[in-house]
Design an enzyme around this catalytic site. Structure first.
Site, PDB file in Angstrom:
ATOM      1  N   GLU A  39       0.797  -1.241   0.000  1.00  0.00           N
ATOM      2  CA  GLU A  39       0.000   0.000   0.000  1.00  0.00           C
ATOM      3  C   GLU A  39       0.822   1.280   0.000  1.00  0.00           C
ATOM      4  O   GLU A  39       0.260   2.363  -0.131  1.00  0.00           O
ATOM      5  CB  GLU A  39      -1.008  -0.025   1.157  1.00  0.00           C
ATOM      6  CG  GLU A  39      -0.395   0.301   2.494  1.00  0.00           C
ATOM      7  CD  GLU A  39      -1.208   1.358   3.218  1.00  0.00           C
ATOM      8  OE1 GLU A  39      -2.308   1.700   2.782  1.00  0.00           O
ATOM      9  OE2 GLU A  39      -0.706   1.862   4.218  1.00  0.00           O
ATOM     10  N   ASN A  40       2.157   1.155   0.136  1.00  0.00           N
ATOM     11  CA  ASN A  40       3.021   2.340   0.056  1.00  0.00           C
ATOM     12  C   ASN A  40       4.008   2.237  -1.108  1.00  0.00           C
ATOM     13  O   ASN A  40       5.001   2.952  -1.158  1.00  0.00           O
ATOM     14  CB  ASN A  40       3.811   2.522   1.355  1.00  0.00           C
ATOM     15  CG  ASN A  40       2.927   2.577   2.583  1.00  0.00           C
ATOM     16  OD1 ASN A  40       2.937   1.671   3.406  1.00  0.00           O
ATOM     17  ND2 ASN A  40       2.143   3.624   2.704  1.00  0.00           N
ATOM     18  N   HIS A  68      -4.053   3.600   2.354  1.00  0.00           N
ATOM     19  CA  HIS A  68      -3.673   4.363   1.151  1.00  0.00           C
ATOM     20  C   HIS A  68      -4.210   3.748  -0.142  1.00  0.00           C
ATOM     21  O   HIS A  68      -3.749   4.096  -1.229  1.00  0.00           O
ATOM     22  CB  HIS A  68      -2.144   4.485   1.064  1.00  0.00           C
ATOM     23  CG  HIS A  68      -1.550   5.400   2.090  1.00  0.00           C
ATOM     24  ND1 HIS A  68      -1.844   6.753   2.134  1.00  0.00           N
ATOM     25  CD2 HIS A  68      -0.698   5.166   3.115  1.00  0.00           C
ATOM     26  CE1 HIS A  68      -1.190   7.303   3.142  1.00  0.00           C
ATOM     27  NE2 HIS A  68      -0.492   6.364   3.762  1.00  0.00           N
TER      28      HIS A  68
END
Ligand code: FE2
Length: 260
Positions: A39-40, A68
């Protein structure tokens, strides 16, 4: 059966480090399935198609997400068409994509579920009720991993105990800081509060520390950027019984470069 779960991969440095170290780990540890929190992966915020492909090329097979999820514009379409990527299952009904997926590992079905905690994060649907619902839909699957993406230790521990004996593993993500509480709970569920991250280790949670400090000191808007320099790799290897899906072990893996 051996499963490798890689913690939050941050930006290009995280993607590159996964590509560099994963082939050696897979060979040395005879891993059957690689799952990663991505997610990053795109500049620290969300994941786009390009980053997804880079992680698949590196050897990642299933990607989980978190708070995110919607930060990159092509993610909704990606989630609709790619069964290898899941977003938190407790997003409201009607949200694009899916919160769980079933793949096959050594001829057996393997269920991956992504959940998100609610403390200090968005007020999503109840992750406990949602995971109960999903497990009820798949009564015959014994090999199950849950990525509980959450801010607080207590919420992740609560999920671990809630699912003990019902899933193979509950792994925590999101804080980017690995915890040393990995264990197999009494009824056979492997648990860790947070796996940690893959990315620049001299930043703050992978982001350029000077910018983060400036924002905290001035309370002015500051654009965060992924840090550069020495990197770290955090993951856990979970060993499962081939027949029952019960965890027989969980081991933390930490690799890092030295210097700035
Ligand atoms: Fe997160």
């Amino acid at each position: 059966m051996r499963v490798l779960f890689i913690g939050d991969i941050v930006g290009r440095p995280g993607q590159d480090y996964v590509r560099e170290v994963l082939p050696g780990l897979l060979r040395a540890r005879r891993i059957d399935l690689v799952i990663a929190n991505g997610e990053n992966a795109t500049n620290g915020r969300g994941i786009n198609r390009l980053a997804c492909e880079a992680l698949y090329d590196a050897g990642v097979e299933i990607i989980t997400l978190g708070n995110h999820t919607w930060d990159q514009k092509d993610t909704p379409a990606l989630l609709e068409e790619d069964l290898r990527i899941v977003r938190p299952a407790n997003f409201p009904e009607g949200t694009p994509g899916r919160g769980h997926t079933v793949c096959r590992v050594a001829g057996r079905p393997f269920l991956v579920i992504n959940l998100m905690g609610r403390t200090f994060l968005s007020q999503l649907d109840c992750p406990f009720r949602e995971v109960d619902r999903i497990l009820g839909e798949h009564p015959d699957i014994r090999h199950i991993l849950v990525d509980m993406h959450a801010e607080t230790t207590s919420e992740k521990l609560a999920m671990g105990w809630h699912l003990d004996g019902r899933v193979s593993a509950v792994v925590g993500t999101h804080t980017h800081v690995p915890t040393s509480d990995e264990r197999v709970l009494p009824n056979g569920t492997a648990y860790i509060t947070d796996v940690g991250m893959v990315g620049p280790r001299n930043g703050i949670l992978g982001m350029d520390r000077h910018r983060v400090i400036r924002k905290m000191r001035t309370q002015m808007p500051v654009k965060f950027e992924v840090a550069s320099g020495a990197r770290q790799f955090c993951a856990v290897e979970i060993e499962l019984d081939d027949e029952t899906g019960r965890a027989t072990g969980i081991e933390r893996i930490f690799l890092c470069e030295t210097g700035e």
